[in-house]
Motif scaffolding. Structure first.
Motif, mmCIF file in Angstrom:
data_model
loop_
_atom_site.group_PDB
_atom_site.id
_atom_site.type_symbol
_atom_site.label_atom_id
_atom_site.label_comp_id
_atom_site.label_asym_id
_atom_site.label_seq_id
_atom_site.Cartn_x
_atom_site.Cartn_y
_atom_site.Cartn_z
ATOM 1 N N MET A 29 0.838 -1.151 0.000
ATOM 2 C CA MET A 29 0.000 0.000 0.000
ATOM 3 C C MET A 29 0.903 1.239 0.000
ATOM 4 O O MET A 29 1.865 1.323 0.748
ATOM 5 N N SER A 30 0.606 2.183 -0.816
ATOM 6 C CA SER A 30 1.354 3.432 -0.891
ATOM 7 C C SER A 30 0.608 4.524 -0.140
ATOM 8 O O SER A 30 -0.612 4.607 -0.203
ATOM 9 N N MET A 31 1.375 5.352 0.537
ATOM 10 C CA MET A 31 0.810 6.476 1.274
ATOM 11 C C MET A 31 1.646 7.701 0.954
ATOM 12 O O MET A 31 2.869 7.637 1.015
ATOM 13 N N PRO A 32 1.018 8.809 0.622
ATOM 14 C CA PRO A 32 1.795 10.025 0.403
ATOM 15 C C PRO A 32 2.351 10.536 1.729
ATOM 16 O O PRO A 32 1.678 10.509 2.751
ATOM 17 N N VAL A 33 3.602 10.985 1.680
ATOM 18 C CA VAL A 33 4.268 11.490 2.873
ATOM 19 C C VAL A 33 5.017 12.761 2.496
ATOM 20 O O VAL A 33 5.667 12.807 1.451
ATOM 21 N N ARG A 34 4.951 13.762 3.330
ATOM 22 C CA ARG A 34 5.688 14.993 3.087
ATOM 23 C C ARG A 34 7.080 14.856 3.695
ATOM 24 O O ARG A 34 7.216 14.441 4.850
ATOM 25 N N ILE A 35 8.089 15.187 2.893
ATOM 26 C CA ILE A 35 9.457 15.183 3.401
ATOM 27 C C ILE A 35 10.132 16.488 2.994
ATOM 28 O O ILE A 35 9.698 17.175 2.076
ATOM 29 N N ASP A 36 11.202 16.791 3.662
ATOM 30 C CA ASP A 36 11.981 17.987 3.384
ATOM 31 C C ASP A 36 12.536 17.937 1.959
ATOM 32 O O ASP A 36 12.931 16.873 1.465
ATOM 33 N N ASP A 37 12.578 19.082 1.289
ATOM 34 C CA ASP A 37 13.080 19.151 -0.084
ATOM 35 C C ASP A 37 14.524 18.667 -0.197
ATOM 36 O O ASP A 37 14.894 18.001 -1.171
ATOM 37 N N THR A 38 15.329 18.986 0.794
ATOM 38 C CA THR A 38 16.730 18.562 0.763
ATOM 39 C C THR A 38 16.837 17.042 0.834
ATOM 40 O O THR A 38 17.616 16.435 0.097
ATOM 41 N N LEU A 39 16.059 16.414 1.712
ATOM 42 C CA LEU A 39 16.058 14.952 1.809
ATOM 43 C C LEU A 39 15.588 14.326 0.503
ATOM 44 O O LEU A 39 16.160 13.344 0.033
ATOM 45 N N TYR A 40 14.578 14.923 -0.113
ATOM 46 C CA TYR A 40 14.073 14.422 -1.391
ATOM 47 C C TYR A 40 15.167 14.475 -2.461
ATOM 48 O O TYR A 40 15.363 13.510 -3.202
ATOM 49 N N GLU A 41 15.889 15.579 -2.532
ATOM 50 C CA GLU A 41 16.952 15.717 -3.534
ATOM 51 C C GLU A 41 18.092 14.726 -3.278
ATOM 52 O O GLU A 41 18.662 14.158 -4.213
ATOM 53 N N MET A 42 18.421 14.511 -2.013
ATOM 54 C CA MET A 42 19.455 13.524 -1.683
ATOM 55 C C MET A 42 18.991 12.130 -2.083
ATOM 56 O O MET A 42 19.766 11.335 -2.636
ATOM 57 N N ALA A 43 17.736 11.806 -1.812
ATOM 58 C CA ALA A 43 17.190 10.501 -2.183
ATOM 59 C C ALA A 43 17.151 10.345 -3.697
ATOM 60 O O ALA A 43 17.451 9.267 -4.227
ATOM 61 N N ARG A 44 16.817 11.410 -4.403
ATOM 62 C CA ARG A 44 16.767 11.347 -5.865
ATOM 63 C C ARG A 44 18.148 11.052 -6.440
ATOM 64 O O ARG A 44 18.299 10.183 -7.292
ATOM 65 N N ALA A 45 19.161 11.725 -5.952
ATOM 66 C CA ALA A 45 20.524 11.503 -6.443
ATOM 67 C C ALA A 45 21.006 10.090 -6.131
ATOM 68 O O ALA A 45 21.570 9.405 -6.987
ATOM 69 N N GLN A 46 20.775 9.644 -4.900
ATOM 70 C CA GLN A 46 21.212 8.296 -4.506
ATOM 71 C C GLN A 46 20.423 7.229 -5.253
ATOM 72 O O GLN A 46 20.976 6.216 -5.661
ATOM 73 N N ALA A 47 19.143 7.460 -5.446
ATOM 74 C CA ALA A 47 18.303 6.502 -6.171
ATOM 75 C C ALA A 47 18.795 6.345 -7.603
ATOM 76 O O ALA A 47 18.865 5.224 -8.126
ATOM 77 N N HIS A 48 19.151 7.439 -8.227
ATOM 78 C CA HIS A 48 19.673 7.375 -9.594
ATOM 79 C C HIS A 48 20.974 6.571 -9.626
ATOM 80 O O HIS A 48 21.151 5.713 -10.490
ATOM 81 N N ALA A 49 21.861 6.818 -8.672
ATOM 82 C CA ALA A 49 23.147 6.127 -8.617
ATOM 83 C C ALA A 49 22.987 4.632 -8.351
ATOM 84 O O ALA A 49 23.758 3.822 -8.869
ATOM 85 N N GLU A 50 21.993 4.259 -7.571
ATOM 86 C CA GLU A 50 21.812 2.860 -7.191
ATOM 87 C C GLU A 50 20.683 2.175 -7.953
ATOM 88 O O GLU A 50 20.269 1.075 -7.608
ATOM 89 N N ARG A 51 20.182 2.853 -8.979
ATOM 90 C CA ARG A 51 19.154 2.282 -9.864
ATOM 91 C C ARG A 51 17.888 1.883 -9.103
ATOM 92 O O ARG A 51 17.341 0.800 -9.272
ATOM 93 N N ARG A 52 17.446 2.792 -8.224
ATOM 94 C CA ARG A 52 16.202 2.590 -7.480
ATOM 95 C C ARG A 52 15.266 3.740 -7.793
ATOM 96 O O ARG A 52 15.678 4.770 -8.284
ATOM 97 N N THR A 53 14.006 3.565 -7.447
ATOM 98 C CA THR A 53 13.080 4.692 -7.481
ATOM 99 C C THR A 53 13.359 5.561 -6.260
ATOM 100 O O THR A 53 14.009 5.107 -5.304
ATOM 101 N N ILE A 54 12.863 6.774 -6.271
ATOM 102 C CA ILE A 54 13.047 7.644 -5.112
ATOM 103 C C ILE A 54 12.353 7.040 -3.899
ATOM 104 O O ILE A 54 12.915 6.994 -2.804
ATOM 105 N N ALA A 55 11.144 6.540 -4.094
ATOM 106 C CA ALA A 55 10.432 5.886 -2.988
ATOM 107 C C ALA A 55 11.202 4.661 -2.503
ATOM 108 O O ALA A 55 11.300 4.421 -1.295
ATOM 109 N N GLY A 56 11.753 3.895 -3.441
ATOM 110 C CA GLY A 56 12.531 2.717 -3.072
ATOM 111 C C GLY A 56 13.771 3.087 -2.275
ATOM 112 O O GLY A 56 14.164 2.378 -1.343
ATOM 113 N N GLN A 57 14.405 4.206 -2.640
ATOM 114 C CA GLN A 57 15.593 4.651 -1.907
ATOM 115 C C GLN A 57 15.232 5.060 -0.492
ATOM 116 O O GLN A 57 15.918 4.696 0.460
#
Length: 75
Positions: free
Chosen positions: A1-29
């Motif tokens: 089940m997916s639930m929307p969650v608000r997170i800090d923009d900086t954390l989101y950007e860090m997750a996006r960069a790491q997710a790209h590097a590790e071939r995951r989705t942002i949610a997966g990261q």
């Protein structure tokens, strides 16, 4: 089940960069980071890097595992 969650923009950007590097989705990261955090809190005596590698190894499954051969038993 997916639930929307608000997170800090900086954390989101860090997750996006790491997710790209590790071939995951942002949610997966973010889920991966959460699993590492929970496992680390549940096992405070283990180094975080060990917990991370253990979770990765478990996700890979037994097909990529190298069999353990004790020293002195190499036939």
């Amino acid at each position: 089940m997916s639930m929307p969650v608000r997170i800090d923009d900086t954390l989101y950007e860090m997750a996006r960069a790491q997710a790209h590097a590790e071939r995951r989705t942002i949610a997966g990261q973010i889920e991966f980071w959460a699993m590492i955090g929970k496992a680390s809190l549940d096992n405070p005596d283990l180094p975080v890097d060990f917990v991370r590698e253990l979770l990765i190894a478990r996700a890979e499954g037994p097909t990529l595992a190298t069999p353990f051969v004790p020293e002195g038993r190499r036939d």
